[in-house]
Design an enzyme around this catalytic site. Structure first.
Site, mmCIF file in Angstrom:
data_model
loop_
_atom_site.group_PDB
_atom_site.id
_atom_site.type_symbol
_atom_site.label_atom_id
_atom_site.label_comp_id
_atom_site.label_asym_id
_atom_site.label_seq_id
_atom_site.Cartn_x
_atom_site.Cartn_y
_atom_site.Cartn_z
ATOM 1 N N LYS A 173 0.889 -1.172 0.000
ATOM 2 C CA LYS A 173 0.000 0.000 0.000
ATOM 3 C C LYS A 173 0.926 1.220 0.000
ATOM 4 O O LYS A 173 1.479 1.600 1.034
ATOM 5 C CB LYS A 173 -0.857 -0.018 1.273
ATOM 6 C CG LYS A 173 -2.197 0.694 1.152
ATOM 7 C CD LYS A 173 -2.113 2.165 0.872
ATOM 8 C CE LYS A 173 -1.881 2.998 2.111
ATOM 9 N NZ LYS A 173 -1.735 4.442 1.771
ATOM 10 N N PRO A 174 1.126 1.824 -1.187
ATOM 11 C CA PRO A 174 2.001 2.998 -1.227
ATOM 12 C C PRO A 174 1.309 4.211 -0.636
ATOM 13 O O PRO A 174 0.094 4.191 -0.413
ATOM 14 C CB PRO A 174 2.250 3.189 -2.724
ATOM 15 C CG PRO A 174 1.034 2.628 -3.387
ATOM 16 C CD PRO A 174 0.528 1.509 -2.497
ATOM 17 N N GLY A 224 6.741 5.181 8.125
ATOM 18 C CA GLY A 224 5.947 6.409 8.124
ATOM 19 C C GLY A 224 6.146 7.156 9.419
ATOM 20 O O GLY A 224 7.164 7.010 10.110
ATOM 21 N N GLU A 246 9.380 1.489 10.898
ATOM 22 C CA GLU A 246 10.459 2.448 10.578
ATOM 23 C C GLU A 246 9.837 3.836 10.634
ATOM 24 O O GLU A 246 9.095 4.224 9.739
ATOM 25 C CB GLU A 246 11.005 2.162 9.168
ATOM 26 C CG GLU A 246 11.660 0.801 9.020
ATOM 27 C CD GLU A 246 13.027 0.722 9.682
ATOM 28 O OE1 GLU A 246 13.517 1.748 10.191
ATOM 29 O OE2 GLU A 246 13.596 -0.378 9.689
ATOM 30 N N LEU A 247 10.126 4.577 11.696
ATOM 31 C CA LEU A 247 9.383 5.816 11.949
ATOM 32 C C LEU A 247 10.292 7.050 11.833
ATOM 33 O O LEU A 247 11.322 6.996 11.201
ATOM 34 C CB LEU A 247 8.691 5.711 13.307
ATOM 35 C CG LEU A 247 7.891 4.405 13.507
ATOM 36 C CD1 LEU A 247 7.281 4.334 14.892
ATOM 37 C CD2 LEU A 247 6.825 4.227 12.437
ATOM 38 N N CYS A 280 14.130 10.724 6.499
ATOM 39 C CA CYS A 280 14.036 10.407 7.923
ATOM 40 C C CYS A 280 15.393 10.532 8.601
ATOM 41 O O CYS A 280 15.473 10.682 9.809
ATOM 42 C CB CYS A 280 13.470 9.011 8.115
ATOM 43 S SG CYS A 280 14.374 7.780 7.179
HETATM 44 P P1 NAD Z 1 2.327 8.673 7.365
HETATM 45 O O1 NAD Z 1 2.460 7.988 8.671
HETATM 46 O O2 NAD Z 1 1.422 9.820 7.248
HETATM 47 O O3 NAD Z 1 1.865 7.635 6.234
HETATM 48 C C1 NAD Z 1 2.604 6.457 5.956
HETATM 49 C C2 NAD Z 1 1.680 5.449 5.302
HETATM 50 O O4 NAD Z 1 0.710 4.995 6.258
HETATM 51 C C3 NAD Z 1 0.871 5.982 4.117
HETATM 52 O O5 NAD Z 1 0.858 5.002 3.102
HETATM 53 C C4 NAD Z 1 -0.514 6.181 4.717
HETATM 54 O O6 NAD Z 1 -1.556 6.109 3.770
HETATM 55 C C5 NAD Z 1 -0.588 5.017 5.681
HETATM 56 N N1 NAD Z 1 -1.545 5.144 6.773
HETATM 57 C C6 NAD Z 1 -2.116 6.268 7.271
HETATM 58 N N2 NAD Z 1 -2.918 5.968 8.320
HETATM 59 C C7 NAD Z 1 -2.835 4.621 8.479
HETATM 60 C C8 NAD Z 1 -3.422 3.718 9.415
HETATM 61 N N3 NAD Z 1 -4.218 4.129 10.399
HETATM 62 N N4 NAD Z 1 -3.126 2.407 9.303
HETATM 63 C C9 NAD Z 1 -2.287 1.982 8.339
HETATM 64 N N5 NAD Z 1 -1.704 2.784 7.424
HETATM 65 C C10 NAD Z 1 -1.979 4.099 7.500
HETATM 66 O O7 NAD Z 1 3.816 9.082 6.960
HETATM 67 P P2 NAD Z 1 4.302 9.905 5.685
HETATM 68 O O8 NAD Z 1 3.928 11.332 5.842
HETATM 69 O O9 NAD Z 1 3.905 9.191 4.442
HETATM 70 O O10 NAD Z 1 5.887 9.741 5.807
HETATM 71 C C11 NAD Z 1 6.709 10.643 6.502
HETATM 72 C C12 NAD Z 1 7.187 10.028 7.806
HETATM 73 O O11 NAD Z 1 7.828 8.789 7.538
HETATM 74 C C13 NAD Z 1 8.238 10.871 8.505
HETATM 75 O O12 NAD Z 1 7.975 10.902 9.885
HETATM 76 C C14 NAD Z 1 9.536 10.117 8.234
HETATM 77 O O13 NAD Z 1 10.544 10.322 9.199
HETATM 78 C C15 NAD Z 1 9.047 8.710 8.236
HETATM 79 N N6 NAD Z 1 9.991 7.861 7.507
HETATM 80 C C16 NAD Z 1 10.731 6.973 8.219
HETATM 81 C C17 NAD Z 1 11.659 6.200 7.571
HETATM 82 C C18 NAD Z 1 12.518 5.204 8.305
HETATM 83 O O14 NAD Z 1 13.176 4.416 7.656
HETATM 84 N N7 NAD Z 1 12.538 5.205 9.623
HETATM 85 C C19 NAD Z 1 11.828 6.306 6.196
HETATM 86 C C20 NAD Z 1 11.040 7.220 5.510
HETATM 87 C C21 NAD Z 1 10.122 7.999 6.173
#
Ligand code: NAD
Length: 510
Positions: A173-174, A224, A246-247, A280
């Protein structure tokens, strides 16, 4: 707010489709369905069916077949790069280096090394020499991958490749911000003649992610934000599905008095502004020892001032567009608040007028640890710098965070660098460099504290995509074990004597 803000967020308000837009221009570039839960469940069922046959394919053959994906990817790299530039706003060099090459290299690396990494692992037993154990690695089934928008190709597709090599099916799920890139990845996957149903992409907003976890997957790899990560962890916990999280990150850069300041400044500028700071692992705060602070700031500002920013599809630029309008708002809020609380703008400080999502490469000085810009994830092209008395103060501040993904130390003294690095609570600490270990498939990518649970990449990450099962067997056949029935007092007395001998005070110490 202005026209710029309509990019992406306006399209998200429509009901059953998601319009993807070019963040550098605001133009619509494609549309995908916001798939309902039943379609997500059907995708999982198809992947599960295909996975049964795939798991029966010997690992070496799986690797051989997946290598074809790297071949197709490199043959069609232009298509991926062009789409990454248009849908995510990156520069072509970033798209090549951090999206395409990372995945091609990871694919080649794990296709070569997976047979050794996933080979059964003997465990010699230290006491019961007539028996032995081994671990073997069994595919988990269907892996659900939920991805962010900032590395829309390399993050999920690296995880897809590793999951497939491990013998799993995958439903990805992208992010709703960058869905077209995931669909392009599936197109390449199909062109590599891999089993069509084994890897599925479902498009949608957060609800599609909820449906994925709810739909019967066997493992979840989530990348995310911390806020969504908590929800994902709770949903996985409810269903007892193991997961990797991975947050977010808030990487500190500690610049010691003896650092090579030219190298440190260039690394910090690249580490803060690559992908418009939407990494991140971005350098999110700099702690510069007072004796070199002014010199370092001058060098950082000089390098940052030379950066060219703009639409990477039409001109040669160093810093492309930001990807998501809400992220620009977030950056603006944090910079304005920092300035209101006393931070000095050494460079930039403002969003650029539209069209497109751009925030000027920004350097802030006179920052303090209590400012949000030093505590919250910025995820944009901003480098806040704070002067500290010495390295001890820098380490104290570096650790004063709820996040712990990446951290950086700059010093000419390698031994001291390692000693400082080991004191910082982060999944990865790099000395005299930034960001790039995500591109090293053999190293783990993981966070501590609220930055995550588990890891991707590395031998550990590959094994995590399998069930680690333990088999214990008899090396020497004997009629019975001494601890079996019947329980006799004489056996008890002997066992106690033997146990005291084995585990009690050593006889030479008596
Ligand atoms: P996000 O948490 O808003 O969304 C990530 C994904 O989760 C999306 O595909 C979204 O549709 C989905 N999602 C949303 N609500 C959900 C739910 N309740 N259940 C399941 N899936 C759900 O994050 P974002 O804005 O896409 O990404 C940015 C964040 O990601 C930043 O905090 C960044 O640091 C982090 N990030 C971490 C890493 C790592 O490797 N640690 C890498 C890249 C990005």
């Amino acid at each position: 707010m202005g026209a710029v803000h309509s990019v992406h967020s306006a399209s998200l308000s429509r009901a059953s489709t998601i319009v993807s837009e070019n963040p550098a221009t605001g133009e619509a570039i494609g549309e995908v369905p916001d798939q309902p839960a039943e379609e997500v469940r059907a995708a999982i069922a198809r992947a599960r069916e295909a996975q049964r046959a795939w798991a029966a394919v010997p690992l070496a053959e799986r690797c051989q077949r997946i290598e074809r994906f790297a071949e197709v990817l490199m043959a069609r790299a232009d298509e991926v790069i062009e789409l990454v530039v248009r849908e995510a706003g990156k520069t072509p060099i970033e798209a090549l280096a951090t999206e395409v090459v990372v995945v091609a290299d990871l694919t080649r690396y794990f296709c070569k090394h997976a047979p050794a990494v996933l080979a059964p692992e003997p465990i010699p037993l230290h006491l019961l020499k007539h028996r032995a154990s081994y671990l073997h690695y069994v595919p988990r089934g269907v892996i659900g991958i939920i991805a962010p928008w900032n590395f829309p190709f390399s993050i999920p597709i690296g995880e897809v490749v590793m999951s497939l090599i491990a013998g799993n099916g995958v439903v990805l799920k992208p992010s709703e911000i960058t869905p077209l890139i995931a669909l392009k990845a599936r197109e390449l996957y199909l062109a590599a003649e891999l089993p069509p149903d084994l890897f599925q992409v479902v498009t949608g907003r957060g609800a599609a992610g909820v449906a994925l976890i709810d739909g019967g997957i066997d493992y979840c790899v989530f990348t995310g934000s911390v806020a969504t990560g908590r929800k994902v962890a709770a949903a996985c916990g409810e269903r007892l599905i193991p997961c990797t999280l991975e947050l977010g990150g808030k990487a500190p850069a500690v610049v010691c008095a003896d650092a090579d300041l030219d190298r440190a400044a260039q690394a910090i500028v690249w580490g803060g502004f690559a992908n418009s700071g939407q990494v991140c692992a971005s350098v999110e705060r700099v702690y510069a020892v007072a004796s070199i602070h002014d010199q370092l700031v001058d060098k950082i500002v000089a390098h940052a001032r030379a950066l060219r920013q703009g639409d990477a599809a039409v001109s040669e630029v160093d810093v492309g567009a930001m990807t998501w309008d809400r992220q620009v708002d977030n950056v603006e809020r944090l910079v304005d608040a920092a300035v209101a609380h006393g931070a000095q703008v050494a460079l930039g400080g403002k969003r650029s007028p539209g069209p497109g999502l751009f925030f000027q490469p920004t350097v802030l000085t006179s920052c303090r640890q209590d400012m949000d810009v030093m505590r919250k994830e910025i995820f944009g092209p901003v480098i806040p710098i704070m002067s500290v008395a010495d390295e001890e103060e820098a380490i104290r501040h570096a650790n004063d965070s709820h996040l712990g993904l990446l951290a950086y130390v700059f010093t000419r003294d390698r031994a001291r660098g390692k000693a400082l690095a080991e004191r910082i609570a982060a999944g990865t600490v790099m000395i005299n460099d930034v960001l790039h270990t995500y591109g090293c498939p053999e190293t783990p990518w993981s966070g501590v504290k609220s930055s995550g649970i588990g890891r991707t990449h590395s031998a550990h990450g590959l094994r995590d995509l399998c069930e680690t099962r333990h088999v214990n067997y008899d090396r020497i056949a004997i009629p019975r074990e001494v601890w079996w029935y019947p329980y006799r007092n004489t056996t008890f007395q002997t066992a106690l004597r033997v146990a005291r001998l084995l585990f009690g005070k050593r006889f030479w110490k008596r």
